[in-house]
Scaffold this active site. Structure first.
Site, short mmCIF file in Angstrom:
data_model
loop_
_atom_site.label_atom_id
_atom_site.label_comp_id
_atom_site.label_asym_id
_atom_site.label_seq_id
_atom_site.Cartn_x
_atom_site.Cartn_y
_atom_site.Cartn_z
N GLU A 281 1.20 -1.00 0.03
CA GLU A 281 0.15 -0.17 0.39
C GLU A 281 0.61 1.50 -0.06
O GLU A 281 0.40 2.75 -0.28
CB GLU A 281 -1.22 0.07 1.36
N HIS A 302 7.97 -26.85 -1.87
CA HIS A 302 7.42 -27.48 -2.23
C HIS A 302 6.55 -26.83 -3.00
O HIS A 302 6.06 -27.80 -3.39
CB HIS A 302 7.75 -28.65 -1.11
N LYS A 416 -14.88 -0.07 -4.92
CA LYS A 416 -15.67 0.31 -3.48
C LYS A 416 -16.85 1.08 -3.64
O LYS A 416 -18.04 0.88 -4.30
CB LYS A 416 -15.20 1.02 -2.04
O1 PA5 Z 1 -3.26 1.69 6.01
C1 PA5 Z 1 -4.06 1.85 6.16
O2 PA5 Z 1 -4.62 2.94 5.89
C2 PA5 Z 1 -5.43 1.12 5.82
O3 PA5 Z 1 -5.03 -0.39 4.47
C3 PA5 Z 1 -6.42 0.82 6.71
O4 PA5 Z 1 -5.66 0.08 7.38
C4 PA5 Z 1 -7.79 0.20 6.41
O5 PA5 Z 1 -8.46 0.86 4.89
C5 PA5 Z 1 -8.88 -0.01 7.18
O6 PA5 Z 1 -9.34 0.87 7.65
P1 PA5 Z 1 -9.78 2.21 8.79
O7 PA5 Z 1 -9.27 1.76 10.41
O8 PA5 Z 1 -9.93 3.47 8.31
O9 PA5 Z 1 -11.22 0.66 9.41
#
Ligand code: PA5
Length: 432
Positions: A281, A302, A416
Site C-alpha cells: 500500500e 515444495h 468500493k
Molecule cells: O493503511 C491503511 O490506512 C489502510 O489499509 C487501513 O488500515 C484500512 O483500510 C482500514 O481502515 P480503517 O482503520 O479506517 O477502518
C-alpha cells in the site's frame, strides 16, 4: 537489533553502485521522512512514537487488558488492513512463548464479507464470554462496520444493558462515525493519532490493546521499538534500514519487480501479511512499485520453490531470520535407521532449519535471484518491536526513493465505488 546482510545482492548490484547512487538517495529520503514527521498535517507520527510512549502512557491499555482478562474468554477484535494485521502478526508469533499466563483468546473478525465465516465465529462465541474491540481509524470501513453491527447485536442479546461496557472502540482521536457511535452508547475509547495511518499503527492502541489482552508484554515491545528508533535514526550508509531500502530500489531499477519475503516458521504468516500490506500500500501507486509476496518456509520450497529457482527472473528475495528462542528439539538416534535419518541424530531442529536457509539462499543466488538477509535478535517481544519499526522506517524510505508518497492509498477507493453503486448506497464524503 536488525542487521541487513547484502552479500547476496552484490553479485547483481555492485557495492560501488549502492554506495555512490542508492545509499545517498536513502539519505535524502530519510530527510524527507523526518520533515514529514514534523509537519502539522503529516502522516509520519509513528517515527517518534516509541520514545513518546514512556511513563504512564500505557496505563489505560494495561488496565483495560486486565479487565477484559477478568470478564471475557474471548476478545473479538473487529478491524481490517492496518487495523488488525499488526496485532495479529505479534500475537501469532509470541503467544506460545511469551504469554506467561494465557489471559484472553483474541479472535479476529471484520476481515471479509463472508456469511459463512461470520456464522463460524458466532457459533464459537456461543458458550464463551466475550468483549469486542472495534478498531477503525476512519470509523466507516464497510467490512468492520458490518461485522460490528452484527456482533454488537449478539453482545446485547447476551448481556443486555451492560453490553456497552464490553465494547472498546479504537479510532481517530477526534473525528468519525465510530467516535459518534461510542459517545452515543458510552463505549470506552482509545485513540489512533491523526498523524499515524492504519498500516503504521501497530504501536498505537490499535495494536497494543489486543496484544496486551493476549498476555504479551507490550512494555518490552515498545522498549524494543525505542531501541530501533535510536538505532535507525542514524544518518549513515551503515544504517540497516537505509541498506535494505537502497538495495530494494536498486534491484527494482534493474528489473526485479517482485520481492518475496521468506520466513522460516509457520508462525510468521501474519507478519508476512502485515509486511505485504505495509509495502504494497505504501509503494504500489503512480503505476510503479515492487510487488510484495510472502513465502512460508520450508513449506513453500515444495510449491513456489520451483518458480523462484527457475521461473521468470523478475524476483528479489528477502530472507528473514530470527533465532527461535524456544526449547531446542533434538533429532533422536534410532537403532534400525530405516528412515535413513541417523545422519541428523543429535542435531537441533533449528540448526537443520538454518542449514535449509543457507542451502536455499545459495541456490537462489546462483539461479539469478538477488538475496537480502535480515537477521534480527532472538525472537521476543523486544526484538519483534524493533523489527516492526525497522520495516516501517525502511518502507517509508524506500517509498520516498521511488518517488511516491508512502502514506496514502488512493487506489483502494475504486472497487468500493463500484460495490456501493451495486448495493444502492447513497453517496457521502466519508472514507469507507
Ligand atoms: O493503511 C491503511 O490506512 C489502510 O489499509 C487501513 O488500515 C484500512 O483500510 C482500514 O481502515 P480503517 O482503520 O479506517 O477502518
Amino acid at each position: 537489533m536488525v542487521h541487513t546482510d547484502l552479500s547476496g545482492v552484490y553479485p547483481f548490484i555492485g557495492e560501488d553502485e549502492l554506495n555512490q547512487i542508492w545509499l545517498p538517495k536513502a539519505g535524502l529520503a530519510h530527510k524527507r521522512l523526518e520533515e514529514e514527521s514534523e509537519m502539522d498535517d503529516g502522516y509520519a507520527g509513528w517515527l517518534r512514537l516509541p520514545e513518546q510512549l514512556c511513563g504512564n502512557a500505557l496505563d489505560q491499555i494495561h488496565e483495560t487488558a486486565d479487565c477484559i482478562g477478568r470478564d471475557s474468554d474471548v476478545l473479538l477484535v473487529i478491524g481490517i488492513g492496518g487495523s488488525y494485521l499488526g496485532a495479529r502478526a505479534v500475537i501469532e508469533l509470541l503467544c506460545l512463548e511469551n504469554c506467561k499466563k494465557k489471559k484472553t483468546e483474541v479472535f479476529f473478525a471484520g476481515t471479509s464479507l463472508s456469511g459463512r465465516h461470520f456464522g463460524k465465529i458466532r457459533n464459537y462465541l456461543k458458550d464463551r464470554d466475550f468483549s469486542i474491540n472495534i478498531i477503525s481509524k476512519s470509523g466507516t470501513t464497510t467490512e468492520p462496520s458490518i461485522a460490528f453491527r452484527l456482533f454488537y447485536r449478539l453482545l446485547k442479546e447476551r448481556y443486555g444493558a451492560s453490553a456497552a461496557k464490553r465494547v472498546y472502540a479504537t479510532t481517530d482521536a477526534n473525528a468519525g462515525i465510530l467516535r459518534n457511535l461510542s459517545a452515543a452508547n458510552g463505549f470506552t475509547t482509545f485513540e489512533i493519532p491523526r498523524n499515524i495511518g492504519g498500516r503504521y499503527s501497530v504501536l498505537t492502541a490499535a495494536g497494543l490493546l489486543p496484544i496486551a489482552a493476549a498476555g504479551i508484554d507490550i512494555d518490552a515491545l515498545i522498549k524494543g521499538a525505542g531501541r530501533a528508533q535510536s538505532c535507525f535514526s542514524e544518518k549513515s550508509h551503515e544504517n540497516p534500514a537505509w541498506k535494505y531500502a537502497a538495495a530494494r530500489q536498486a534491484l527494482y531499477a534493474g528489473g526485479k519487480k517482485i520481492e518475496v519475503l521468506s520466513a522460516w516458521s509457520p508462525e510468521y504468516r501474519y507478519l508476512g501479511e502485515w509486511w505485504k500490506q505495509l509495502f504494497g500500500e505504501s509503494e504500489g501507486k503512480d503505476f510503479k512499485g515492487i510487488f510484495p509476496a510472502y513465502l512460508e518456509m520450508t513449506a513453500d520450497l515444495h510449491s513456489m520453490g520451483q518458480y523462484v529457482q527457475q521461473g521468470e527472473r523478475s524476483l528479489m528475495e528477502t530472507f528473514l531470520w530470527l533465532d527461535a528462542g524456544c526449547e531446542s528439539t533434538v533429532i533422536p538416534y534410532v537403532e534400525d535407521d530405516i528412515d535413513g535419518l541417523n545422519y541428523l541424530a543429535g542435531k537441533n531442529l533449528d540448526y537443520i532449519n538454518r542449514s535449509a536457509l543457507d542451502g536455499t539462499k545459495a541456490a537462489h543466488i546462483s539461479g539469478g535471484v538477488p538475496c537480502v538477509e535480515l537477521k534480527a535478535e532472538t525472537l521476543s517481544a523486544g526484538s519483534l518491536g524493533a523489527l516492526l519499526y525497522f520495516f516501517q522506517i525502511s518502507c517509508a524510505i524506500s517509498g520516498y526513493i521511488s518517488g511516491v508518497y508512502p502514506f496514502n492509498q488512493p487506489g483502494v477507493e475504486a472497487y468500493k465505488q463500484n460495490m456501493f453503486k451495486l448495493l444502492g448506497k447513497r453517496r457521502n464524503n466519508h472514507k469507507v
